[in-house]
Design an enzyme around this catalytic site. Structure first.
Site, mmCIF file in Angstrom:
data_model
loop_
_atom_site.group_PDB
_atom_site.id
_atom_site.type_symbol
_atom_site.label_atom_id
_atom_site.label_comp_id
_atom_site.label_asym_id
_atom_site.label_seq_id
_atom_site.Cartn_x
_atom_site.Cartn_y
_atom_site.Cartn_z
ATOM 1 N N SER A 123 -17.736 2.543 -7.609
ATOM 2 C CA SER A 123 -17.824 1.600 -6.508
ATOM 3 C C SER A 123 -18.176 0.232 -7.066
ATOM 4 C CB SER A 123 -18.911 2.091 -5.550
ATOM 5 O OG SER A 123 -19.495 1.038 -4.844
ATOM 6 N N ARG A 133 31.414 2.983 8.609
ATOM 7 C CA ARG A 133 30.325 2.492 7.741
ATOM 8 C C ARG A 133 29.363 1.724 8.627
ATOM 9 N NH1 ARG A 133 32.964 0.038 3.367
ATOM 10 N NH2 ARG A 133 33.461 2.258 3.181
#
Lengths: 376, 376, 376, 376
Positions: free
Chosen positions: A267, A306
């Site tokens: 930490s 497409r």
């Protein structure tokens, strides 16, 4: 682009990097040329020139610039083909990309990248699975509290818990290995009819499939995108497994439970704090991956021959999906590889639940056998 | 609860209705009793009493009330078992639900409902597929414009377009049919150890699997929920196919395109307006289904031996998923069954694209063959 | 349709039931007629006849059948208007629905339902908030371990934890209360031009807004659906808050932590097991709600002047969103209302973390003040 | 990491790049030091040394390496603070990061990045809005077919269509501008109590808010993540608007409709093909963005005082969300800036719909006025 490194792996960055993406597209153009020559629709000399230029591709432009230029031109294959035509010389130039369309090159290139990505995924799954198998075996008889709805219920063994994790992962492995049957060559020309090859189109496709070692589909899959979406589903399922396992690890590592510990991250404010950082990274990356899969699984329109958008989204979401999934499974593997199991604490936490873990050991065997078979 | 009828079907309402849900849970309790007797862990008379009461279940309480009472009690199986104990009489009462837990009954019951739901899905897919196959064949040579990125590109045939739709649907059918291998019996007792059956647990499970015609898994899947999530994935993929096909139909039916028409819905304000209402319903329902699948595919924690929430979400999201998916495929089938193809308009819209549809016909054959094989 | 009762509330079932849906649509037709009369585009007698028939609506057909018939006809307003024309008599019949379109009636009706739903949500949020406020105050100085990354870090107070929950909920309340400004009247006629009312269209809209107490938008929002999607976002955010709070409750209630307990549900297999069933239900329902919100927030096409599908999806996903959200907040409220806080256990779990909770008390005040202001 | 350039912008790459991320975190550490000095909890000399080192930060390690090292160490702030302590010299070293925690630096840094991102979003929205406003005005009376459910319905004007797009976009702009009130300073220390500053914690926070020009929240929002999720919601709504507008453009640009055209991209196989590539990119990027928003809006657990995973996911999903959203709005702006409107074709397509566009012109004014007010 700078994605936080917790959500990629060195492999994912290579496989889905601009350079490999371009290399795979060039591999496709090369295979197309060779297959066309083999099928008799292109002079061998032209095919050889194209192959050589694809392999020795040089340009002052970075791959990144080429893909940016693609959006200007309308397709990344437009600048690629333009440059390739320069490289191959005047005679071969008309044969570059002949009969194919952008989607053939982009999709087949993506399939080649996906195949690499699945290879990496499989390795990570096997690695994690082997550790789980070892844990299941070692702790076949390590009794602990089974917890349902987050309350102690009755005894299990840690071996059974590990086997339960492995059971899901074994199916992930099976699904991952089954996927390549879906990952087919794409070759259809502008609208999927192979019209540019006359009668020889299927012969070109067969030969191209042989060169690239890809299955040849019944017809071009320009518009039937379940192949990509099923890939997304398989990775989403693997991500869920990661969250299941990593989530349990985090719960077991709570100070008040204390039944496992792993490599700890520190930490910036509290000395000595021990955070299960790899398991945390695994859940975070898995959730990112799940979101990418959801994009690819969404029921959006895929218009006509497409799609105007849905197809392009695959170009980014398939890479982010693999980044997240590979990061998740890799991080889980790391968490597991540093796992310490605190059997005495497990025993203490049992309280008055007794110690009858029923068929836990039998189930461990029933899960280990097929996994070992699968990774032999 | 009143879900708009466009997003359910009569079958989905029956299969996922309260009455069938309860009936399936009772079927599980009955099978558990019979299997326990066969395995020698329960007197035959008790098993017969339980079976009889499950089959003739009567209570003043509606199924709906029972499920509501379940949330008060903590589990729907608590009031179910309490009432069943009353019904079977004093001697058999202690044997009701013996060795099992809520999750065994709820999960196996859900699997039975899912199996019914998959049967309905398969029928709808086959129905839609047969129409697509007929369209593909009939229009093998009906030339039309292929459109990429929503602009005319080159000629295809309507047969090829229909074949492209069918190609994806054939894989949906394959995935749907493959699912039951995942849909296994759930029997584990409180924490998945089968501890309540002594050494006979696996024998009970095997017999129960035989009675219910369900595969017996390597170990209880209390916490490895990929079986449910993979089901969600398969339905999500089918929903995507619906959106693809229905979306194309809507685009082709635009007045300015005019290449197909379907059964039309009217308008409350404009006489003579012809809206492709079935295709619209199909896309709407498919999108609803996709959202439900996403819930089940999300990488959420599934804590320890039974999740505190993620499991319960399945109780609602599996039904809504099937409602939406079945409604979507049914509506698509209806749209297709009323489809009129306007070949002359297709021809007119070709403009100067020519008429060389390449291998379109060959691809039609290559798609039709495996579909016909699959539905023979 | 039978949604598991854990994922609805009695209010949500009423508000989003077929009967209320139909009643709201009739309220819209009635308001349209009265507004038209007031604006001089309809005889007062016709408007009165329409109003009377809307209020006394009778038909042999159930609301449910009407909505089913709508899908046959192309729109639920088609059979509604047809029946209404029968009811009002020959003279008024031509004035029924005059100038409006299906979307006007459906959207405005849905807005009226949403407004009711937001009222219920607000009440549930206030109820839960009041309990949180009381907890924050009562436990202003109850020291406990603050836990980060699931490991003990430093002391907080339970009051601070409750204040943190309340802080988020206060913003949910603010967002919920701000929403009605978005929930505008829909009146545009077939394509949003109000062409059917000549020059009087805006006057009709203004009067209709007055009757229904709804804001009149700059223009019809037939196609700008952010109003519905923003509603979904606000409910999604509230669902996240529920998962945060209920999730913490479940973690704190773990036997090994033991810092809180709540009304417990039992088990079908283990006597004396105490499951935090309301918190579990809250998380499960919130996750279901989140999935519905995602459907409404998805970037799907909303074509031209009325979407072919995306609009219809709202008809089911708005109701399921409210069912889930209301169920989630209601269940959270119930969990909170039965909460017991075990201060001695909190103290014991602190270990060597000390007891300096810094400004926890100050923060409690800073959160309580605006909440109390908001619910005064 | 190589995201396809269609899904990022040059600004998004800068704002969410490693260098700027690090720079913003250093800006936070610097502000913390200065605020601490101003509040009397740190010697001015130490604060000045820290500020100087933050501004002149040098290290051999790239920002990218630092973030990678963070996952080893447990937090990116661990290596950052370690290096900063080296740079500031022995005397100031103990004051670096004093009283703060990783989350303070990461969250406040992210908020600073988000603020930049929102600035870019606002500019893009205003740019697109201005074009829409000009189109609405210019085509106030350009009559065209209104299309509902993808069928011609009744006349509108192109001005009305553009106004409808602008109407939604104006609310996106409003939501975007309202967001900064949520984007608050994060300063809480390890568990949100500011315990490390004694009584001066709030004074430090107030001063830090002043330096960074950020609102100071009622309490640290370590665990109330609706601030980030609401940001995601606002961007998701903007993405939906993009898909609406771009989708309509693509539909109008169909050859068979032909009512608009835009800058065209070409094809690798068909000469002269004109693909609406910017609108396509806009929809593709918007869909990618929507998926990222969904990750941040999902109802996942956010455990206790700092989530073990859900927090970390924000580190990647906030950037990808902004990449996609900015790319989408930028691409839409480009499509709009090249838009050609074919009024004669609109007129021809009207067929027998007539030309009464009702109040279309009035609605244009009603939408233009508030937009112009908003961007004055």
């Amino acid at each position: 682009v700078s994605l936080d490194p917790g959500f990629t792996t060195s492999e994912s960055r290579r496989i889905f990097g601009f350079d490999n993406r371009l290399a795979r597209m060039l591999e496709v153009e090369s295979a197309l040329a060779r297959a066309s020559a083999a099928a008799g629709v292109m002079p061998t000399a032209a095919a050889e020139a194209i192959r050589a230029s694809c392999e020795s591709w040089t340009t002052e432009e970075s791959a990144s610039s080429l893909f940016a230029a693609g959006w200007e031109a309308g397709s990344p294959v437009v600048p690629l083909v333009a440059r390739l035509r320069e490289l191959v010389g005047e005679d071969a130039a008309p044969y570059v990309h002949l009969g194919a369309t952008t989607q053939d090159v982009v999709d087949t290139g993506l399939v080649l990248q996906i195949r690499e990505g699945l290879g990496a995924l499989e390795r990570h799954l096997v690695d994690a699975g082997r550790i789980l198998a070892a844990l299941a075996e070692r702790h076949r008889d390590t009794v602990m509290a089974g917890r349902t709805l987050m309350q102690p219920a009755a005894p299990i063994t840690f071996g059974l818990k590990a086997a339960g994790w492995l059971d899901g992962l074994t199916r992930d492995l099976e699904r991952t290995r089954r996927l390549p049957e879906r990952l087919a060559l794409q070759l259809g020309g502008p609208v999927g009819t192979l019209a540019g090859f006359g009668e020889r189109g299927l012969a070109v496709a067969e030969e191209m499939g042989r060169i690239l070692d890809l299955p040849v589909p019944a017809m071009p899959w320009h518009t039937a995108r379940d192949r990509i979406a099923e890939t997304a589903a398989v990775l989403a399922l693997a991500s869920r497994t990661v969250v299941k396992v990593a989530g349990d690890l985090i719960l077991l590592a709570q100070a008040e439970v204390g039944e496992v510990s792993m490599r700890a991250g520190g930490s910036s404010s509290l000395e000595g704090k021990r955070n299960p950082i790899d398991a945390i990274r695994a859940t975070a990356a898995a959730r990112f991956a799940g979101g990418q899969a959801a994009i690819l699984l969404a029921a959006v329109p895929y218009e006509h021959e497409r799609a105007a958008g849905a197809w392009h989204t695959e170009w980014v979401a398939v890479p982010t999906l693999f980044h997240g999934t590979l990061a998740a499974v890799e991080a889980l593997g790391r968490a597991l590889s540093t796992l310490e199991v605190h059997a005495e604490r497990m025993s203490a936490n049992l309280g008055d639940l007794g110690s009858d873990a029923g068929l836990a050991g039998r189930f461990v065997d029933r899960v280990l056998d097929p996994f070992r078979e699968a990774v032999r």
